[in-house]
Design a protein around this motif. Sequence first.
Motif, PDB file in Angstrom:
ATOM      1  N   ALA A 238     -15.661 -25.705   0.301  1.00  0.00           N
ATOM      2  CA  ALA A 238     -16.164 -24.344   0.103  1.00  0.00           C
ATOM      3  C   ALA A 238     -15.851 -23.915  -1.326  1.00  0.00           C
ATOM      4  O   ALA A 238     -14.884 -24.388  -1.928  1.00  0.00           O
ATOM      5  CB  ALA A 238     -15.524 -23.391   1.095  1.00  0.00           C
ATOM      6  N   VAL A 239     -16.664 -23.003  -1.852  1.00  0.00           N
ATOM      7  CA  VAL A 239     -16.503 -22.564  -3.238  1.00  0.00           C
ATOM      8  C   VAL A 239     -16.465 -21.041  -3.288  1.00  0.00           C
ATOM      9  O   VAL A 239     -17.309 -20.370  -2.696  1.00  0.00           O
ATOM     10  CB  VAL A 239     -17.652 -23.086  -4.127  1.00  0.00           C
ATOM     11  N   VAL A 240     -15.502 -20.511  -4.020  1.00  0.00           N
ATOM     12  CA  VAL A 240     -15.475 -19.091  -4.357  1.00  0.00           C
ATOM     13  C   VAL A 240     -16.144 -18.959  -5.724  1.00  0.00           C
ATOM     14  O   VAL A 240     -15.584 -19.396  -6.724  1.00  0.00           O
ATOM     15  CB  VAL A 240     -14.040 -18.545  -4.420  1.00  0.00           C
ATOM     16  N   PRO A 241     -17.359 -18.387  -5.809  1.00  0.00           N
ATOM     17  CA  PRO A 241     -18.071 -18.309  -7.096  1.00  0.00           C
ATOM     18  C   PRO A 241     -17.539 -17.139  -7.926  1.00  0.00           C
ATOM     19  O   PRO A 241     -18.205 -16.127  -8.130  1.00  0.00           O
ATOM     20  CB  PRO A 241     -19.531 -18.106  -6.665  1.00  0.00           C
ATOM     21  N   ALA A 242     -16.323 -17.276  -8.427  1.00  0.00           N
ATOM     22  CA  ALA A 242     -15.611 -16.162  -9.042  1.00  0.00           C
ATOM     23  C   ALA A 242     -16.172 -15.770 -10.401  1.00  0.00           C
ATOM     24  O   ALA A 242     -16.192 -14.598 -10.759  1.00  0.00           O
ATOM     25  CB  ALA A 242     -14.130 -16.519  -9.175  1.00  0.00           C
ATOM     26  N   GLY A 243     -16.603 -16.763 -11.179  1.00  0.00           N
ATOM     27  CA  GLY A 243     -17.045 -16.456 -12.532  1.00  0.00           C
ATOM     28  C   GLY A 243     -15.878 -16.053 -13.415  1.00  0.00           C
ATOM     29  O   GLY A 243     -14.724 -15.987 -12.965  1.00  0.00           O
ATOM     30  N   PRO A 244     -16.134 -15.749 -14.693  1.00  0.00           N
ATOM     31  CA  PRO A 244     -15.051 -15.393 -15.608  1.00  0.00           C
ATOM     32  C   PRO A 244     -14.687 -13.910 -15.508  1.00  0.00           C
ATOM     33  O   PRO A 244     -15.415 -13.109 -14.920  1.00  0.00           O
ATOM     34  CB  PRO A 244     -15.662 -15.708 -16.973  1.00  0.00           C
ATOM     35  N   GLY A 245     -13.543 -13.544 -16.101  1.00  0.00           N
ATOM     36  CA  GLY A 245     -13.142 -12.147 -16.182  1.00  0.00           C
ATOM     37  C   GLY A 245     -12.573 -11.608 -14.879  1.00  0.00           C
ATOM     38  O   GLY A 245     -12.277 -12.354 -13.934  1.00  0.00           O
ATOM     39  N   ASN A 246     -12.372 -10.274 -14.807  1.00  0.00           N
ATOM     40  CA  ASN A 246     -11.859  -9.592 -13.619  1.00  0.00           C
ATOM     41  C   ASN A 246     -10.566 -10.235 -13.115  1.00  0.00           C
ATOM     42  O   ASN A 246     -10.444 -10.596 -11.948  1.00  0.00           O
ATOM     43  CB  ASN A 246     -12.901  -9.596 -12.492  1.00  0.00           C
ATOM     44  N   THR A 247      -9.581 -10.343 -14.020  1.00  0.00           N
ATOM     45  CA  THR A 247      -8.385 -11.124 -13.712  1.00  0.00           C
ATOM     46  C   THR A 247      -7.648 -10.627 -12.477  1.00  0.00           C
ATOM     47  O   THR A 247      -7.241 -11.419 -11.620  1.00  0.00           O
ATOM     48  CB  THR A 247      -7.437 -11.119 -14.929  1.00  0.00           C
ATOM     49  N   GLU A 248      -7.467  -9.322 -12.346  1.00  0.00           N
ATOM     50  CA  GLU A 248      -6.736  -8.805 -11.192  1.00  0.00           C
ATOM     51  C   GLU A 248      -7.486  -9.099  -9.895  1.00  0.00           C
ATOM     52  O   GLU A 248      -6.883  -9.516  -8.897  1.00  0.00           O
ATOM     53  CB  GLU A 248      -6.494  -7.305 -11.330  1.00  0.00           C
ATOM     54  N   LEU A 249      -8.795  -8.885  -9.898  1.00  0.00           N
ATOM     55  CA  LEU A 249      -9.590  -9.172  -8.705  1.00  0.00           C
ATOM     56  C   LEU A 249      -9.504 -10.653  -8.347  1.00  0.00           C
ATOM     57  O   LEU A 249      -9.416 -11.022  -7.173  1.00  0.00           O
ATOM     58  CB  LEU A 249     -11.038  -8.755  -8.938  1.00  0.00           C
ATOM     59  N   GLN A 250      -9.517 -11.528  -9.368  1.00  0.00           N
ATOM     60  CA  GLN A 250      -9.406 -12.967  -9.122  1.00  0.00           C
ATOM     61  C   GLN A 250      -8.072 -13.288  -8.455  1.00  0.00           C
ATOM     62  O   GLN A 250      -8.011 -14.056  -7.480  1.00  0.00           O
ATOM     63  CB  GLN A 250      -9.518 -13.727 -10.445  1.00  0.00           C
TER      64      GLN A 250
ATOM     65  N   ASP B  93      -7.107 -22.291 -20.222  1.00  0.00           N
ATOM     66  CA  ASP B  93      -6.151 -21.199 -20.360  1.00  0.00           C
ATOM     67  C   ASP B  93      -6.325 -20.090 -19.328  1.00  0.00           C
ATOM     68  O   ASP B  93      -5.399 -19.315 -19.082  1.00  0.00           O
ATOM     69  CB  ASP B  93      -6.212 -20.604 -21.767  1.00  0.00           C
ATOM     70  N   PHE B  94      -7.496 -19.980 -18.693  1.00  0.00           N
ATOM     71  CA  PHE B  94      -7.740 -18.853 -17.799  1.00  0.00           C
ATOM     72  C   PHE B  94      -6.892 -18.944 -16.529  1.00  0.00           C
ATOM     73  O   PHE B  94      -6.484 -17.929 -15.965  1.00  0.00           O
ATOM     74  CB  PHE B  94      -9.224 -18.743 -17.455  1.00  0.00           C
ATOM     75  N   LEU B  95      -6.601 -20.152 -16.075  1.00  0.00           N
ATOM     76  CA  LEU B  95      -5.738 -20.288 -14.907  1.00  0.00           C
ATOM     77  C   LEU B  95      -4.367 -19.688 -15.208  1.00  0.00           C
ATOM     78  O   LEU B  95      -3.789 -18.992 -14.356  1.00  0.00           O
ATOM     79  CB  LEU B  95      -5.606 -21.762 -14.506  1.00  0.00           C
ATOM     80  N   LYS B  96      -3.838 -19.934 -16.365  1.00  0.00           N
ATOM     81  CA  LYS B  96      -2.543 -19.354 -16.750  1.00  0.00           C
ATOM     82  C   LYS B  96      -2.620 -17.830 -16.727  1.00  0.00           C
ATOM     83  O   LYS B  96      -1.703 -17.151 -16.244  1.00  0.00           O
ATOM     84  CB  LYS B  96      -2.132 -19.850 -18.140  1.00  0.00           C
ATOM     85  N   THR B  97      -3.712 -17.281 -17.236  1.00  0.00           N
ATOM     86  CA  THR B  97      -3.893 -15.829 -17.240  1.00  0.00           C
ATOM     87  C   THR B  97      -3.882 -15.273 -15.820  1.00  0.00           C
ATOM     88  O   THR B  97      -3.247 -14.243 -15.539  1.00  0.00           O
ATOM     89  CB  THR B  97      -5.217 -15.473 -17.937  1.00  0.00           C
ATOM     90  N   ILE B  98      -4.572 -15.948 -14.909  1.00  0.00           N
ATOM     91  CA  ILE B  98      -4.614 -15.493 -13.513  1.00  0.00           C
ATOM     92  C   ILE B  98      -3.235 -15.589 -12.870  1.00  0.00           C
ATOM     93  O   ILE B  98      -2.782 -14.665 -12.168  1.00  0.00           O
ATOM     94  CB  ILE B  98      -5.641 -16.311 -12.714  1.00  0.00           C
ATOM     95  N   LEU B  99      -2.540 -16.697 -13.095  1.00  0.00           N
ATOM     96  CA  LEU B  99      -1.220 -16.880 -12.498  1.00  0.00           C
ATOM     97  C   LEU B  99      -0.241 -15.825 -13.001  1.00  0.00           C
ATOM     98  O   LEU B  99       0.573 -15.289 -12.224  1.00  0.00           O
ATOM     99  CB  LEU B  99      -0.700 -18.288 -12.804  1.00  0.00           C
ATOM    100  N   GLU B 100      -0.306 -15.530 -14.280  1.00  0.00           N
ATOM    101  CA  GLU B 100       0.586 -14.507 -14.839  1.00  0.00           C
ATOM    102  C   GLU B 100       0.261 -13.122 -14.280  1.00  0.00           C
ATOM    103  O   GLU B 100       1.165 -12.310 -14.035  1.00  0.00           O
ATOM    104  CB  GLU B 100       0.499 -14.520 -16.357  1.00  0.00           C
ATOM    105  N   LYS B 101      -1.024 -12.849 -14.057  1.00  0.00           N
ATOM    106  CA  LYS B 101      -1.404 -11.582 -13.435  1.00  0.00           C
ATOM    107  C   LYS B 101      -0.878 -11.528 -11.992  1.00  0.00           C
ATOM    108  O   LYS B 101      -0.396 -10.482 -11.533  1.00  0.00           O
ATOM    109  CB  LYS B 101      -2.918 -11.413 -13.462  1.00  0.00           C
ATOM    110  N   GLY B 102      -0.964 -12.646 -11.304  1.00  0.00           N
ATOM    111  CA  GLY B 102      -0.416 -12.695  -9.955  1.00  0.00           C
ATOM    112  C   GLY B 102       1.082 -12.435  -9.941  1.00  0.00           C
ATOM    113  O   GLY B 102       1.595 -11.705  -9.083  1.00  0.00           O
ATOM    114  N   ASP B 103       1.813 -13.023 -10.895  1.00  0.00           N
ATOM    115  CA  ASP B 103       3.254 -12.776 -10.999  1.00  0.00           C
ATOM    116  C   ASP B 103       3.522 -11.289 -11.238  1.00  0.00           C
ATOM    117  O   ASP B 103       4.417 -10.692 -10.622  1.00  0.00           O
ATOM    118  CB  ASP B 103       3.851 -13.598 -12.136  1.00  0.00           C
ATOM    119  N   GLU B 104       2.723 -10.711 -12.135  1.00  0.00           N
ATOM    120  CA  GLU B 104       2.899  -9.297 -12.471  1.00  0.00           C
ATOM    121  C   GLU B 104       2.681  -8.395 -11.254  1.00  0.00           C
ATOM    122  O   GLU B 104       3.383  -7.391 -11.066  1.00  0.00           O
ATOM    123  CB  GLU B 104       1.918  -8.937 -13.597  1.00  0.00           C
TER     124      GLU B 104
END
Length: 413
Positions: A153-165, A182-193
């Motif tokens: 299955a695929v979540v068609p997330a697209g770029p941007g919207n880091t918090e929603l991702q 680099d975007f995975l790191k951005t998402i993970l850091e937002k999740g930590d936050e």
Amino acid sequence: MPNSEFFDVLEVRDPEAREDALMGALAAHVAQAKASAPYYARLLADVAPDAICTRAALASLPLTRKSDLSAIQAEHPPFGGLTTIPAGRLARIFVSPGPIYDPEAGGRDYFRFARALYATGLRSGQILHNTFSYHLTPAGVMLECGARALGCAVVPAGPGNTELQARAIAHLRPQAYAGTPDFLKTILEKGDELGLDLSSIRRGHVTAGPYFPALRQYYAERGLTVLQSYGTADLGLIAYESEAREGMILDEHVIVEIVRPGTGEVLPDGEVGEVVVTLLSPEYPLIRFATGDLSAVLPGRSPCGRTNTRIRGWLGRADQATKVKGMFVRPEQVAEIARRFPALGRLRLVVERAGDADAMTLHAEAAEPAPGLAERLAEALREVTKLRGAVALASPGSLPNDGKVIDDRRPVG
């Protein structure tokens, strides 16, 4: 090969059998392209397809440069006569910067990314969080089709919207990520936050950007397996990384050559040059397609057990044309000088500022310089480029093996 560490038996076949199969398919591929694609009917008018059954014969054919595609397509819309089926029978049509219009024919995994995702560790029944764009450009569809071919299955997330991702990952619990490095790191850091649990993501497949060692280390410290691939909008997958992390393994449906920038001359293994790909696709039969990217062939086989040729990955751009005193100087011109002096090793034209003026110096490797060699090289430089420059002779092997033949060192701005 269900439940195997390999996607299929093609990945582990004897290299000689693979080469025989690729060369066996090549002549028919050229014949079909010449018969069904108007561009190749013109380009290969004097070519006997049956004779194109070896790498040496392939190397005799002209290049088609990615940098020329926009003009070719503008002259003969929509695809420059390079496709073999009408536009209305395609599955999708994408638009890349240029603009370049990229066709996608029907099929389960047209761009062949299932193989790369499988090497990353994605398996049937898992969920892929896909952050590549689905708007005009093909990357989102490329990775989605590969994942769907694996039964994911695929979540068609697209770029941007880091918090929603991050919140979607915490809720849906996908096992894998696809996107830029680099975007995975951005998402993970937002999740930590946000205090979210994003631990379901254990693997990532990244491409379309540099994957720096510090970023690899960051993911490793979080216990993630994040591997990369190399492809283009025109060709789909070219090469991919396995968990051995020793170079990128070529896809099973491409023939790759590494050529001297500015020419179609094939370089020895290990030498950095331009990546040229022949795509064994009946609908878009790209033959000797010069990507403009630099890479080099790695010796030996991957420790993971896959037997196909490996390349070093993306090493920069081969199109090093620059303006000197208002005139373009191109890699093809440096190659012309090399042809005139076959005893030389690597050549590198260095462009700098000398006071308020541009200055060129041609560095040339020469084992035993004959008297007057520097003067003759300077004259050849002037004849070929219509510009004067100095010459510096160097010992064999002293110039970098990085594919760079024009080194513009002038300050920017």
